[in-house]
Design a protein around this motif. Structure first.
Motif, mmCIF file in Angstrom:
data_model
loop_
_atom_site.group_PDB
_atom_site.id
_atom_site.type_symbol
_atom_site.label_atom_id
_atom_site.label_comp_id
_atom_site.label_asym_id
_atom_site.label_seq_id
_atom_site.Cartn_x
_atom_site.Cartn_y
_atom_site.Cartn_z
ATOM 1 N N VAL A 94 -3.163 0.462 -6.591
ATOM 2 C CA VAL A 94 -2.436 1.673 -6.965
ATOM 3 C C VAL A 94 -2.116 2.495 -5.728
ATOM 4 C CG1 VAL A 94 -2.664 3.847 -8.160
ATOM 5 C CG2 VAL A 94 -3.325 1.755 -9.287
ATOM 6 N N MET A 95 -3.075 2.554 -4.802
ATOM 7 C CA MET A 95 -2.873 3.424 -3.648
ATOM 8 C C MET A 95 -1.880 2.868 -2.651
ATOM 9 S SD MET A 95 -6.651 4.637 -2.950
ATOM 10 C CE MET A 95 -7.423 5.804 -4.024
ATOM 11 N N TYR A 96 -1.962 1.552 -2.374
ATOM 12 C CA TYR A 96 -1.133 1.007 -1.310
ATOM 13 C C TYR A 96 0.035 0.203 -1.848
ATOM 14 C CZ TYR A 96 -4.863 2.692 1.536
ATOM 15 O OH TYR A 96 -5.775 3.507 2.127
ATOM 16 N N TYR A 103 -6.625 10.338 -9.048
ATOM 17 C CA TYR A 103 -7.700 9.731 -8.274
ATOM 18 C C TYR A 103 -9.076 10.200 -8.700
ATOM 19 C CZ TYR A 103 -3.926 8.229 -5.237
ATOM 20 O OH TYR A 103 -2.786 7.651 -4.762
ATOM 21 N N MET A 146 -10.197 8.077 -11.556
ATOM 22 C CA MET A 146 -10.464 6.707 -11.102
ATOM 23 C C MET A 146 -11.795 6.628 -10.384
ATOM 24 S SD MET A 146 -6.856 5.440 -9.564
ATOM 25 C CE MET A 146 -7.196 3.701 -9.631
ATOM 26 N N ARG A 195 -1.945 8.122 -10.958
ATOM 27 C CA ARG A 195 -2.541 8.441 -9.651
ATOM 28 C C ARG A 195 -3.515 9.611 -9.773
ATOM 29 N NH1 ARG A 195 -0.007 7.187 -4.646
ATOM 30 N NH2 ARG A 195 0.933 5.172 -4.926
ATOM 31 N N ARG A 214 1.857 -2.032 -5.229
ATOM 32 C CA ARG A 214 1.461 -3.282 -5.887
ATOM 33 C C ARG A 214 2.125 -4.460 -5.210
ATOM 34 N NH1 ARG A 214 2.987 -0.606 -11.561
ATOM 35 N NH2 ARG A 214 1.695 1.243 -11.280
ATOM 36 N N LEU A 244 -7.858 0.157 -7.698
ATOM 37 C CA LEU A 244 -7.716 1.375 -6.890
ATOM 38 C C LEU A 244 -6.838 1.097 -5.677
ATOM 39 C CD1 LEU A 244 -9.550 3.971 -7.543
ATOM 40 C CD2 LEU A 244 -10.795 3.385 -5.503
ATOM 41 N N LEU A 245 -7.127 -0.037 -4.972
ATOM 42 C CA LEU A 245 -6.359 -0.393 -3.773
ATOM 43 C C LEU A 245 -4.895 -0.661 -4.124
ATOM 44 C CD1 LEU A 245 -8.677 -2.864 -1.856
ATOM 45 C CD2 LEU A 245 -7.850 -0.660 -1.065
#
Lengths: 304, 307
Positions: A159-161, B273, B276, B271, A163, A156-157
């Motif tokens: 993907v969000m911030y 979310y 996820m 994405r 790679r 999750l981290l």
């Protein structure tokens, strides 16, 4: 009971001169054949990572235009072409790529374990030293964190911030300190009742100094053991993430990313692309597990 | 304290844990750079506003969290997917979950049965060829995690031997490789743990007594040694279960089995979310539940444990 020759030697050594606990541990470690084999494997892998590039005839970025498009026929391992491990599907030298991948995997393992050690040790020592309600709250928090499916959160981290390798380092380190915190706390509980801590407290030493000067140094053996056992786990985590394509990104690579590439191309018959990274991955883990087990046997007071 | 109040006490910890997990993953999602509708195509502001209103994204944060948690608690509803406009998170999870459960439970059973069997056999025949083989196998398998096993299995059984299909999910022959890939390294760990704890138990006094009163060796092992020797194995089962669920991500990708691991990675790449978070929370809930079961099992096997 009849003494074996080994025990007799040990008894004689005991009688002759005093030895430090570290010398004792070193002797136990070097008598352990599996640990020595692990150490040899580890030295080989680290040597490969550090000096492999000077043996390589290609860099990890060059494309070999001679084999491009005909990887299956021409890209195999050969000394004639200078590709000792063959090439990958783009025509890059797999030997140089494997050196690079081993470097990054080892680095991720070491940095991840280091972060986990520092955070876990401080957290565990503080919780154990202060005890009472502080301890209760801090350890309950660890319990809660441990129920978090960390691999999913790490993905999750990432993907969000983005790679990036920084997030990977930080993420892997920050999710793995909890086991360490528990172990350190348990050890701290037994140490803080000892006389030297009492003496330090009586002479007015402040709590942070007691923890750093008097408690943590006495935990170094335990920390060293679990740190060595953490390194392979960090490498496993990183490889898992990289296998999914979410970890280390091109042009950097890691053993997990190389295994992933190799696994994707086995159907074309380029098995060397899977084989060599896999070999180094398994060797690295083998070495680390054996050395870790050996260190535990040598340093863990439980089995003495 | 009796078992019942122990379970109640554990639930009292488990529920806040789960809530915290939901809130943390929600905040993570919320703090992500770019909203779920920032895409390569610039949306007209009016459309974006309508979308945000539809998904409740312009509510204040506490209200969004409240709605999300309430949806899960009251109706087990994880909300709509942000990418597949006509599908809810529940539908996406419900599609993959039975598959994951099937090969997950099978792998778990294989790892426990083979691992314990190998470990007990090695301990009982200590320092014989069987012991060395078992130790060798378990050390070797330790460095073969799922993402290493998967390509090796496909290479050998699909490409070289042509015995098994390389991917898909249609019948039992499609289950074999995912189950082997997922269970190998856990089988190895369980075998190692079982062997060392069995060796320890076999030297204890109650085993000597059982042998002295003339019990056949088989009964000594099965009735008196196995139960106490299982304690360390059981405490390993919790982490092993979590690791297996995590491994399902690799299995789903590599063998195209279509479980929740695939839903998770797809949503990670899209994405999406909402999906996820749904998967993360589901896995977290399973973990908490499974740890509870393990703790209860532990207390049932070891009557010395006071809750």
């Amino acid at each position: 009971m009849v003494m074996t020759s080994e025990q007799a030697v040990e008894a004689a050594a005991l009688a002759s001169k005093p030895r430090s606990p570290w010398a004792d541990a070193r002797r136990r470690f070097f008598r352990n054949k599996a640990a020595l084999a692990g150490l040899a494997i580890l030295v080989f892998v680290v040597g490969f990572a550090l000096f492999g590039n000077s043996l390589a005839q290609w860099s990890n970025e060059e494309l070999d235009y001679n084999v491009m498009g005909q990887i299956v026929e021409l890209g195999g391992p050969s000394f004639a072409s200078g590709h000792y491990f063959g090439t990958d599907d783009l025509g890059r030298d797999l030997f140089a790529r494997t050196v690079q991948g081993t470097q990054i995997s080892l680095a991720v393992g070491l940095v991840g374990a280091l972060i986990a050690c520092v955070v876990g040790t401080l957290y565990g020592a503080v919780a154990g030293y202060f005890g009472g309600r502080t301890d209760n709250i801090m350890m309950r928090l660890v319990d809660i964190f441990m129920a978090v499916p960390y691999m999913f959160v790490l993905i999750l981290l990432l993907v969000m911030y983005g790679r990036s390798i920084t997030i990977l380092f930080a993420g892997i380190g920050l999710i793995s300190w909890m086991e360490m915190a528990r172990i350190v706390r348990g050890q701290t509980l037994t140490i803080k009742g000892r006389e030297f801590v009492e003496a330090a407290r009586a002479t007015g030493v402040s709590a942070p100094i007691i923890i750093l000067r008097h408690i943590v140094p006495n935990l170094l053996g335990v920390i060293a053991v679990y740190a060595t056992l953490l390194v392979p786990l960090m490498i496993l985590t990183e490889s898992f993430i990289s296998f999914l394509g979410l970890g280390v990104q091109e042009p950097l690579t890691s053993l997990g990313a190389l295994i992933s590439e190799g696994a994707g191309t086995i159907a074309y018959g380029t098995t060397w692309q899977l084989g060599f990274p896999l070999l180094f991955f398994c060797l690295t883990l083998f070495g680390l597990f054996f050395v870790g087990d050996g260190l535990r046997d040598a340093l863990d007071p439980k089995d003495r | 304290m009796d078992l019942f109040s122990y379970i109640l006490k554990r639930l009292a910890i488990a529920i806040p844990t789960l809530l915290l997990l939901i809130v943390i993953s929600f905040l993570l999602m919320h703090s992500a750079p770019g909203g779920p509708f920032t895409s390569e195509r610039e949306l007209p502001p009016q459309v974006l506003a309508n979308l945000n209103a539809k998904y409740g994204l312009d509510d204040p944060l506490w209200k969004q969290i409240g709605n999300y948690v309430w949806g899960i608690v009251s109706e087990f509803d994880f909300g709509p997917s942000f990418v597949y406009k006509d599908r809810s998170v529940n539908e996406i999870i419900a599609q993959g979950f039975p598959i994951t459960l099937t090969y997950g439970l099978l792998s778990f059973a294989v790892a426990v049965i083979v691992g314990v069997g190998l470990g007990v056999a090695a301990a009982v025949r200590h320092n014989t060829l069987l012991d060395y083989v078992a130790v060798g196998v378990s050390i070797g398998a330790q460095v073969l995690p799922n993402f290493v096993m998967a390509p090796i299995l496909v290479l050998v059984f699909t490409l070289w031997l042509g015995w098994l299909p390389g991917g898909g999910w249609q019948g039992p022959e499609y289950w074999i490789m995912p189950v082997i890939a997922l269970s190998t390294s856990f089988m190895a760990s369980i075998a190692r743990i079982t062997r060392s704890s069995m060796l320890e138990v076999l030297t204890s006094n109650h085993i000597r007594t059982a042998r002295a009163k003339g019990l056949p060796e088989r009964l000594v092992i099965l009735r008196h040694a196995l139960k106490p020797a299982m304690l360390p194995v059981i405490s390993y089962l919790g982490p092993a279960f979590v690791a297996m669920i995590t491994g399902s991500v690799v299995v789903d990708i590599y063998f195209s089995t279509g479980g929740i691991g695939k839903a998770f990675v797809d949503s990670a790449l899209n994405r999406d979310y909402a999906v996820m978070m749904g998967v993360t929370i589901l896995v977290g809930a399973l973990t908490i539940f499974f740890n509870l079961v393990v703790d209860i099992l532990y207390g049932w096997i070891d009557p010395k444990i006071r809750y």
